[in-house]
Scaffold this motif. Sequence first.
Motif, mmCIF file in Angstrom:
data_model
loop_
_atom_site.group_PDB
_atom_site.id
_atom_site.type_symbol
_atom_site.label_atom_id
_atom_site.label_comp_id
_atom_site.label_asym_id
_atom_site.label_seq_id
_atom_site.Cartn_x
_atom_site.Cartn_y
_atom_site.Cartn_z
ATOM 1 N N MET D 99 0.909 -1.027 -0.014
ATOM 2 C CA MET D 99 -0.066 0.018 0.118
ATOM 3 C C MET D 99 0.778 1.225 0.036
ATOM 4 N N LEU D 100 1.696 1.307 0.600
ATOM 5 C CA LEU D 100 2.728 2.335 0.901
ATOM 6 C C LEU D 100 4.252 2.255 -0.039
ATOM 7 N N ASN D 142 1.055 9.812 -1.805
ATOM 8 C CA ASN D 142 -0.049 10.590 -2.136
ATOM 9 C C ASN D 142 -0.195 12.020 -1.359
ATOM 10 N N TYR D 143 0.810 12.162 -0.516
ATOM 11 C CA TYR D 143 0.746 13.362 0.340
ATOM 12 C C TYR D 143 2.161 14.053 0.327
ATOM 13 N N PRO D 144 2.293 15.343 0.300
ATOM 14 C CA PRO D 144 3.706 15.944 0.917
ATOM 15 C C PRO D 144 3.794 15.595 2.217
ATOM 16 N N GLY D 145 5.139 15.067 2.496
ATOM 17 C CA GLY D 145 5.601 14.909 3.660
ATOM 18 C C GLY D 145 5.520 13.424 4.070
ATOM 19 N N GLN D 146 4.657 12.710 3.310
ATOM 20 C CA GLN D 146 4.351 11.308 3.515
ATOM 21 C C GLN D 146 5.634 10.362 3.639
ATOM 22 N N ASP D 147 6.668 10.677 2.725
ATOM 23 C CA ASP D 147 7.755 9.995 3.073
ATOM 24 C C ASP D 147 9.000 10.880 2.556
ATOM 25 N N PHE D 180 2.512 9.787 -13.151
ATOM 26 C CA PHE D 180 1.741 9.636 -12.086
ATOM 27 C C PHE D 180 0.743 8.525 -12.300
ATOM 28 N N GLU D 181 0.050 8.164 -11.035
ATOM 29 C CA GLU D 181 -0.996 6.977 -11.086
ATOM 30 C C GLU D 181 -0.329 5.605 -11.021
ATOM 31 N N PRO D 182 -0.427 4.909 -9.945
ATOM 32 C CA PRO D 182 -1.526 5.088 -8.895
ATOM 33 C C PRO D 182 -1.104 6.048 -7.808
ATOM 34 N N PHE D 184 -0.262 9.790 -6.407
ATOM 35 C CA PHE D 184 -0.978 10.970 -6.639
ATOM 36 C C PHE D 184 -0.158 12.239 -6.177
ATOM 37 N N TYR D 185 0.941 12.027 -5.560
ATOM 38 C CA TYR D 185 1.778 13.227 -5.341
ATOM 39 C C TYR D 185 3.190 13.091 -5.861
ATOM 40 N N LEU D 186 3.821 11.765 -5.353
ATOM 41 C CA LEU D 186 5.176 11.604 -5.728
ATOM 42 C C LEU D 186 5.144 10.217 -6.404
ATOM 43 N N THR D 187 5.788 10.262 -7.508
ATOM 44 C CA THR D 187 5.841 8.910 -8.114
ATOM 45 C C THR D 187 7.425 8.715 -8.134
#
Lengths: 385, 385, 385, 385
Positions: D99-100, D142-147, D180-182, D184-187
């Motif tokens: 998932m991540l 999918n989100y800024p900062g997520q990783d 991009f996809e799946p 949605f912020y960073l690939t």
Amino acid sequence: MTDVKQVLRTQRIETPSWGYANSGTRFKVFPQQGVPRDPYEKVADAATVHRFTGVAPTVALHIPWDTVDDYQKLASYAREVGVGLGTINSNVFQDPDYMLGSVTHPDPRVRRKATDHLLACVDIMDATGSRDLKLWFSDGTNYPGQDDITARQDRLAAALSEVYDRLGSEQRMLLEYKFFEPAFYLTDVPDWGTAFSHCLRLGERAQVVIDTGHHAPGTNIEFIVAVLLRAGKLGGFDFNSRFYADDDLMVGAADPFGLFRIMHEIVQAGVVGPAGGIAFMLDQCHNIEPKIPAMIRSVMNVQEATAKALLVDRAALRQAQQAGDVLGANAALMDAYNTDVRPLLAELRSEDGLDPDPVAAYHRSGYADQIRADRADGQAAGWGA
Amino acid sequence: MTDVKQVLRTQRIETPSWGYANSGTRFKVFPQQGVPRDPYEKVADAATVHRFTGVAPTVALHIPWDTVDDYQKLASYAREVGVGLGTINSNVFQDPDYMLGSVTHPDPRVRRKATDHLLACVDIMDATGSRDLKLWFSDGTNYPGQDDITARQDRLAAALSEVYDRLGSEQRMLLEYKFFEPAFYLTDVPDWGTAFSHCLRLGERAQVVIDTGHHAPGTNIEFIVAVLLRAGKLGGFDFNSRFYADDDLMVGAADPFGLFRIMHEIVQAGVVGPAGGIAFMLDQCHNIEPKIPAMIRSVMNVQEATAKALLVDRAALRQAQQAGDVLGANAALMDAYNTDVRPLLAELRSEDGLDPDPVAAYHRSGYADQIRADRADGQAAGWGA
Amino acid sequence: MTDVKQVLRTQRIETPSWGYANSGTRFKVFPQQGVPRDPYEKVADAATVHRFTGVAPTVALHIPWDTVDDYQKLASYAREVGVGLGTINSNVFQDPDYMLGSVTHPDPRVRRKATDHLLACVDIMDATGSRDLKLWFSDGTNYPGQDDITARQDRLAAALSEVYDRLGSEQRMLLEYKFFEPAFYLTDVPDWGTAFSHCLRLGERAQVVIDTGHHAPGTNIEFIVAVLLRAGKLGGFDFNSRFYADDDLMVGAADPFGLFRIMHEIVQAGVVGPAGGIAFMLDQCHNIEPKIPAMIRSVMNVQEATAKALLVDRAALRQAQQAGDVLGANAALMDAYNTDVRPLLAELRSEDGLDPDPVAAYHRSGYADQIRADRADGQAAGWGA
Amino acid sequence: MTDVKQVLRTQRIETPSWGYANSGTRFKVFPQQGVPRDPYEKVADAATVHRFTGVAPTVALHIPWDTVDDYQKLASYAREVGVGLGTINSNVFQDPDYMLGSVTHPDPRVRRKATDHLLACVDIMDATGSRDLKLWFSDGTNYPGQDDITARQDRLAAALSEVYDRLGSEQRMLLEYKFFEPAFYLTDVPDWGTAFSHCLRLGERAQVVIDTGHHAPGTNIEFIVAVLLRAGKLGGFDFNSRFYADDDLMVGAADPFGLFRIMHEIVQAGVVGPAGGIAFMLDQCHNIEPKIPAMIRSVMNVQEATAKALLVDRAALRQAQQAGDVLGANAALMDAYNTDVRPLLAELRSEDGLDPDPVAAYHRSGYADQIRADRADGQAAGWGA
């Protein structure tokens, strides 16, 4: 907070001489009042921006727009008014010979002329003591088939090698890429990958410069920042902002959150200050807004984004990232972004003997009225001069 | 085939006077040789394009670029050389007063001035006998907050009403929209929806004009064509092509398949010829290519797309569509697109007394050498004049 | 400040039942723990969001995903747990019959079936007391030629008319548009212009709904907001955020500045509260983040953007706009945006008996553990159920 | 013409096993009739495509979708029906653990699992005799900062190295990028530059694969083709077409001119045939169209684009390019594009004992009816199986 301020004190932002001159779109250049008429007056305006912000101690030159007979004299004038001369920008896109390209032109005569101009820019760097040669090529084609993509890459590589070899050991080549415009089908250096691969081949003093307006819609710019930093190939930035294409709006005006995300990568890599070797430059066109206060605002916007990035609780961020806590990690970043850092920056300026509100101080200073009067006659500088 | 030829013979494509003058990007206008120096020479060039293509019998004027003292005289010169004067294009984007807008400007004085210019264009239409007034507004803002979106719409609506009311009963207002540029944050007429809703309110002689380069990336233009046709609100086209933004390349150069899909809608609605009331105009900037042969090529590209669209087996297409046969319906369209229609068009030209290869015929004609010689002195016309 | 708080107290944000269920991309739906198994559990989760935020008093239903035998019973359960049932969303995109379209399908049998579903949704509205029927059509085609654009518009118009005529006098039809996906060539309602023109024709209770993720790259959404408000045709929002296409990320996550600019138009038009008639709905897919805290965060992000918009010094803004003071007007807007409104909102919540930090309060509440335990067995709800 | 045919006879296009299975969007997978239920039936369908086109002699496998107990047996079945097993595609995006992220996941356990899957794919290559391992990672955030962007690059580099070291001396790693996809912020591998720099570091058997649908809007794909060919780093293509994002439509359906421009670079580099080392693969989702005829059409579209590219008068093209003749060079390319090559290809097929019209021949063959009957029961294969 003390640490944050200490890092902010190391920050240096270079303003561009052409940012003080008239600029516009293909439809119209709307002339403004008080615009500089020569490189000396541009330097004076840059010094004014530095006087009120305290973090813009150098001005980039653009050749031939800023050609002078005596660069020592210009440098010494700059010192007098409180700034230094910075990056040298070459221009191989306005001579009629360059209609179909400069260093990638099919005709070897034109390529020779363009390369000689780049070499002449290195001579100027020797005279001004500039560290960086920034290369942006408008080269490209408008129609499929117009020229051979591969042949143009070969020509580009040859010219870059010749110029790189001419650099002194303390001098760098910063290679800029751009998605499109003024070429509308093929751009010879359209993306970071192309700039990167040329720089890799050239050597360690060749580095990529990121203009924040030079990307396809949706491009994640902070990713490019991180990847180039990781590869030791990020040389600097041309900051500006955009909603559509290369709109060249004031930095941070269109996407303040994006600017923050870029500065977050910079802070994380520990390269805010000059020791990091990253040149932070502005490159914007003030088509409808007064140029000096727009530049001050842009400098402040970079500072604010940097301050926010410095406020990120990095331990909390890392912990949430490691734990796969999507919302927690995002929140750690957003907490910093949502903080109002203007009081902190006002305090910093006051501590350093600056007015806490640079824009207001500029307006009070009378400088705008003075240049409007002093420069009423003569020919205002523009992109073409 | 006979039917196809008959329809092709009804086709009329208008070329723009400014397409014969120098144009460029914000970085540089590269001057070309033999460029017209006044409206008469532009008309002569347009007549040349018509002489070789046979389907470009009118030339659009742009005011004030094509301002003359005596429009009757210009019209009669045009007739002499074999063309007519067509659409009148207004220009409210190059006067210094228009820096922050024309009819949407916050200052009523500027709005008055802009509206008066539009009214003056209708006077010119009366003199030239032009049917269409084409309105493109560069109006917009560069920064969030710079002006009030709603107030600007109100001002726009007021100006349009005043001009619409001034039109004669046989005259039309064609309202053009554009996604962005030269405004970089807000454009006051950015999309077909905005143009459409203003036209709806104004009345039936107000119609939307589609410039094929004025859309967001990915926009399905033929959908807009179909929807405006269905609503009786398509007034015409400004044809050109692009890979990125408003690149203004030769028609059909960037996306020949897209041009075909547009013409398929036109053919399907049965509005290829003048009776359909659609103005087919070219609007492109020849920055690096010779202008007259580029215009000839563009006219031919529209013809080829039309011919392909006319070859679609509409019965087979409809049958496959009704049956939900996705591949069959697509194949019916693609069969026509994949056909080489150049022999058909060559035949048509020969039958009509034209050279089957207009570009070659132009090159053989000596016209290029002649204008290079004749127009060596004086000031070439450009976007600003 | 008192005024700001008063307006914020009137704000109502509707959360979507499907936002509590599993969702994902075409590549994978990653199941999460504690996900509701039926409409009752979705309502319970929505009530939880309202319990901690105080501004999310209704939940939107999606038919057939939320089909129940007895809507009165569901409504009464909702009231018990503290929320109301809101907008009814139709689904005509998941039945195998709809592969080539629903109300625009070439086969009249399929169109009948789809229209009947929409009519059945109005029956449900009668039962639930819902005001709004939200229509989103995935209808479109994947290949040029696959179907006739105009014929599909005709079929769409017919179906909309039939449904509109069935509405009660207090019921509204909200028509949503989407740039693309799942149709990849033609989308039958791709932009606001199309939705607007259908709504115009239908009557005043047909209005446009803006999903913030449904636009071409670069689209200025606040312009659409302003134009629809001006025309009295804005019915509501589906809020979410995106970097690329219809990414359906948490509201405000990708472009917090854009969200603020939208709310600035809403505030300016004075339609924040229910009297304004605008439905503020969330519509997002929590693919990788826990759903309830993500929804809380989204609600808070809308609140924060609204609070900032309310802080704009409108007198100063208008004055600068009127004066053509580009930088001053922009600064007036940015001053509000740069303000940290979290303390203000925390205060507001405390005054209203809520925890000042809704996310932390939710985490402390034990609700997450409880649903993980309670819902361990059975089939989690997803987009398909 | 003889030369053109000779080159066309060397062309090899690989079809993907998953292209015969059900696929769809996140909104719905519409099941089709006659869809294969296991890898053997997919291979049979691929063999059918080859039988009618003559240029699709291999089929790519996707692991675990095509996992079988005995790969020798599958290979030998493939030989029997007339095709070979081709590229092995790994799948590290559908296990709940991913998932991540997979090889970039913050948790080392997940990274180990993902890397082990990639190594297991090399084991399968040994069994099937496949040359190429194609790696596409859905990894991203999918989100800024997520990783952490940089940490993820480090993890990616480590996994790639481990897999590269495991390859046999005749095996290659093809690294795919996606805009991009799946995510949605960073690939993590969003562009050719990133794939290229990883491949450079790994060694010469690591090469970049271009999926034509995986780029930002407006990206000039043929430029990337040319640059990677020049660097010796182009490994292959995943062909498909799109109007918007990664639409995965039939090859050549959305932009036939773009496909031609790509093949022009391929022809120019002389790498059409297998000796060129470029893997030409199809990768598309047939959501609404029957799969086998759609695959035949796609294969034919690649052939037609290749034939047109082979018809370019290269001497004329080069001469015009060298002379700076913009219109002449463009015309040289367009002349080839505008040629109808379908008669040439029909002739080629007839000469080689194939039906000149592969789609019609397939429809006449009865294969569709047969599989609809044979495969009526059981579970149709899809993306998840």
